[in-house]
Scaffold this active site. Structure first.
Site, PDB file in Angstrom:
ATOM      1  N   HIS A  82     -15.398  -4.205   6.326  1.00 45.63           N
ATOM      2  CA  HIS A  82     -14.865  -2.859   6.573  1.00 45.63           C
ATOM      3  C   HIS A  82     -15.777  -2.217   7.615  1.00 45.63           C
ATOM      4  CE1 HIS A  82     -13.249   1.212   5.269  1.00 45.63           C
ATOM      5  NE2 HIS A  82     -14.295   1.521   6.006  1.00 45.63           N
TER       6      HIS A  82
ATOM      7  N   ARG B 219     -25.220   4.993  -2.408  1.00 45.11           N
ATOM      8  CA  ARG B 219     -24.626   6.091  -3.173  1.00 45.11           C
ATOM      9  C   ARG B 219     -25.185   6.042  -4.592  1.00 45.11           C
ATOM     10  NH1 ARG B 219     -18.382   7.020  -1.380  1.00 45.11           N
ATOM     11  NH2 ARG B 219     -18.628   6.425   0.810  1.00 45.11           N
TER      12      ARG B 219
ATOM     13  N   ARG C  17     -11.917  13.991   8.393  1.00 50.32           N
ATOM     14  CA  ARG C  17     -12.954  14.847   7.805  1.00 50.32           C
ATOM     15  C   ARG C  17     -14.305  14.181   8.007  1.00 50.32           C
ATOM     16  NH1 ARG C  17     -13.907  11.062   3.843  1.00 50.32           N
ATOM     17  NH2 ARG C  17     -12.023  10.204   2.946  1.00 50.32           N
TER      18      ARG C  17
ATOM     19  N   LYS D  25     -16.605   2.538  -1.591  1.00 47.30           N
ATOM     20  CA  LYS D  25     -17.852   2.161  -0.927  1.00 47.30           C
ATOM     21  C   LYS D  25     -19.061   2.417  -1.816  1.00 47.30           C
ATOM     22  CE  LYS D  25     -15.455   3.490   3.204  1.00 47.30           C
ATOM     23  NZ  LYS D  25     -15.089   4.659   4.020  1.00 47.30           N
TER      24      LYS D  25
ATOM     25  N   LYS E 207      -0.511  -7.677   5.964  1.00 41.88           N
ATOM     26  CA  LYS E 207      -1.126  -8.977   5.693  1.00 41.88           C
ATOM     27  C   LYS E 207      -2.407  -8.688   4.924  1.00 41.88           C
ATOM     28  CE  LYS E 207      -2.029 -13.421   7.193  1.00 41.88           C
ATOM     29  NZ  LYS E 207      -1.187 -14.172   6.266  1.00 41.88           N
TER      30      LYS E 207
ATOM     31  N   GLY F 184      -8.863   4.402  -2.682  1.00 49.08           N
ATOM     32  CA  GLY F 184      -8.732   3.027  -3.161  1.00 49.08           C
ATOM     33  C   GLY F 184      -7.594   2.829  -4.139  1.00 49.08           C
TER      34      GLY F 184
ATOM     35  N   LYS G 183       0.833  -1.208   0.000  1.00 52.02           N
ATOM     36  CA  LYS G 183       0.000   0.000   0.000  1.00 52.02           C
ATOM     37  C   LYS G 183       0.865   1.254   0.000  1.00 52.02           C
ATOM     38  CE  LYS G 183      -3.694  -0.261   2.751  1.00 52.02           C
ATOM     39  NZ  LYS G 183      -4.542  -0.576   3.955  1.00 52.02           N
TER      40      LYS G 183
END
Ligand code: ADP
Length: 447
Positions: free
Chosen positions: A208, A337, A291, A237, A201, A165, A158
């Site tokens: 989530h 959404r 935020r 999401k 890992k 994402g 990452k």
């Protein structure tokens, strides 16, 4: 209290903030690009200022233009919404130098949490459980192989500067690690200007789960439970709910307290979200967002609080209106959404809305900047609205969501509405049995 607040954002979140301002008797200033002259947030605010051309880099991200707009209108504070400049520590610093209040945490906290390696180190030191992985950054392939062998495959690489994402690569075994490591670094450098990566890992079937926290900036903080945001596509999401279908009261109380104490210790100010992966009853910290989140309304629904109002109060130096003991959960809330996108490819679908009709009735909230005849510009993200339903329990919320989606009309562009109607037919969705990988697998099967 402030007399006037400038909202450095557009779309539904700008409306959200304008609404809170109006209820508090505070005047609102909208800013907009030339592409947004007819946007709803411009119509709804008390004043508006055009700050530049269509591309965000020249308008919604232009710090000098936004600060000038504040000075011209006499706005004393800026609410950044989410996205754009909401997590830009340099912007917060610049506002401070101009004597303008930022409605959000201090620059220092934004900076710490904006760098995921530093964020993880900080959280670990504050007693928050983290995903096993490298201690800090990993600079070369040999180092990456050593860490991966220790924690065991699969692993995820990452970007420390990652977000939205992007900048993540999974390696299933040592063979795949070198390519994953090099691609992740190259992508991170290209996307964020910072090639630093770390290793975690890779959890196989986590959910989530994120904890909403709120601090007064003076060492007091509360938590407002969790949101389950496991339904994701490409780490983005799609649907969120609160409370989480599989989180027990004891688990919530425990992780909530850990999070509230962590942010209290650093005297965090305002709204924040501590994100975890949750597997086999354990929470693993992945990142903190400093935020207001897109999905904050599900928390507002079950706790009956206005988070934006609290943000404004705390930024103005006043007290937040609740303590932990005042906060209790009532019912269940779900948000979907609504994006102007064509399923299954999820390609953006800007264009003119020929007809718009919002659902109504008990337990329905629509946060959207749409109106009949509005043209969705192609320059910004494709979120055009959020439908939030609240019911006495999860079953009622699901039934209400299906009913509301049936009433909603958005003609003229493709949207994600049909996707949600299909999803609601699925037994796994009805029972709440889904991990972060469920949606992508279902999309592959279905379309
Ligand atoms: P971003 O800042 O880009 O949103 P996050 O660190 O919040 O990145 O991760 C986004 C999503 O990526 C998570 O919700 C999860 O789906 C997936 N993810 C991140 N880390 C891991 C991990 N260690 N194991 C499995 N999935 C992960």
């Amino acid at each position: 209290m402030f007399d006037k607040i400038l909202i450095a954002n557009r779309g539904e979140i700008a409306l959200r903030v304008i609404r809170a301002c109006r209820e508090m008797g505070i005047a609102s200033v909208a800013i907009h690009s030339t592409a947004d002259e007819d946007a709803m947030h411009v119509r709804m605010a008390d004043e508006s200022v055009c700050i530049g051309p269509a591309p965000s880099s020249a308008s919604y991200l232009s710090m000098p233009a936004i600060i000038s707009a504040c000075e011209i209108t006499g706005a004393q504070a800026i609410h950044p919404g989410y996205g754009f400049l909401s997590e830009n520590a340099g912007f917060v610093q610049m506002l401070e130098d101009h004597g303008i209040t930022f409605i959000g945490p201090r620059a220092e906290h934004i900076r710490i949490m904006g760098d995921k390696i530093t964020a993880k180190d900080t959280m670990k030191a504050l007693g928050v459980p983290c995903v096993p992985g490298s201690d800090g950054g990993v600079d070369d392939v040999a180092d990456a192989q050593k860490v991966a062998a220790e924690i065991g495959y699969p692993v995820i690489i990452k970007a420390t500067a990652g977000g939205g994402g992007r900048g993540m690569k999974v390696a299933q075994d040592e063979k795949g690690l070198e390519v994953a490591f090099r691609t992740a670094r190259a992508e991170a450098k290209a996307a964020f200007g910072n090639p630093d990566v770390y290793i975690e890992k890779y959890l196989q079937r986590p959910r989530h789960i994120e904890i909403q926290v709120f601090g007064d900036g003076k060492g007091r903080a509360v938590h407002l439970g969790e949101r389950d945001c496991s339904l994701q596509r490409r780490h983005q999401k799609v649907l969120e709910e609160a409370p989480g279908p599989v989180i027990t009261d004891a688990q919530r109380a425990h992780i909530g307290q850990v999070c509230a104490e962590a942010v209290a210790k650093i005297s965090y100010a305002g709204a924040g979200t501590i994100e975890f992966l949750f597997e086999d009853g354990e929470f693993y910290f992945i990142e903190m967002n400093t935020r207001l989140q897109v999905e904050h309304p599900v928390t507002e629904a079950i706790f009956g609080v206005d988070l934006v109002r609290q943000q404004i109060l705390v930024a103005a130096g006043e007290e937040m209106e609740f303590q932990q003991d005042d906060l209790s959960i009532r019912g269940h809330a779900i948000e979907v959404r609504i994006n102007a996108e064509k399923v299954p490819g999820f390609t953006p679908c800007p264009g003119r809305i020929s007809q718009y009709h919002a659902p109504g009735g008990l337990g329905i909230r629509i946060d959207s900047a749409l109106y009949d005849g509005y043209s969705i510009p192609p320059y910004y993200d494709s979120l055009i609205g959020k439908l939030i339903v609240h019911g006495r329990d999860r079953r009622e919320a699901l039934a209400r969501l299906d009913r509301a989606l049936g009433e909603l009309i958005v003609d003229g562009v493709d949207t994600t509405v049909p996707l949600f109607r299909d999803l609601l037919q699925e037994p796994d969705i009805q029972s709440g049995n889904y991990s972060i990988h469920w949606l992508e697998r279902w999309l592959d099967r279905k379309y």
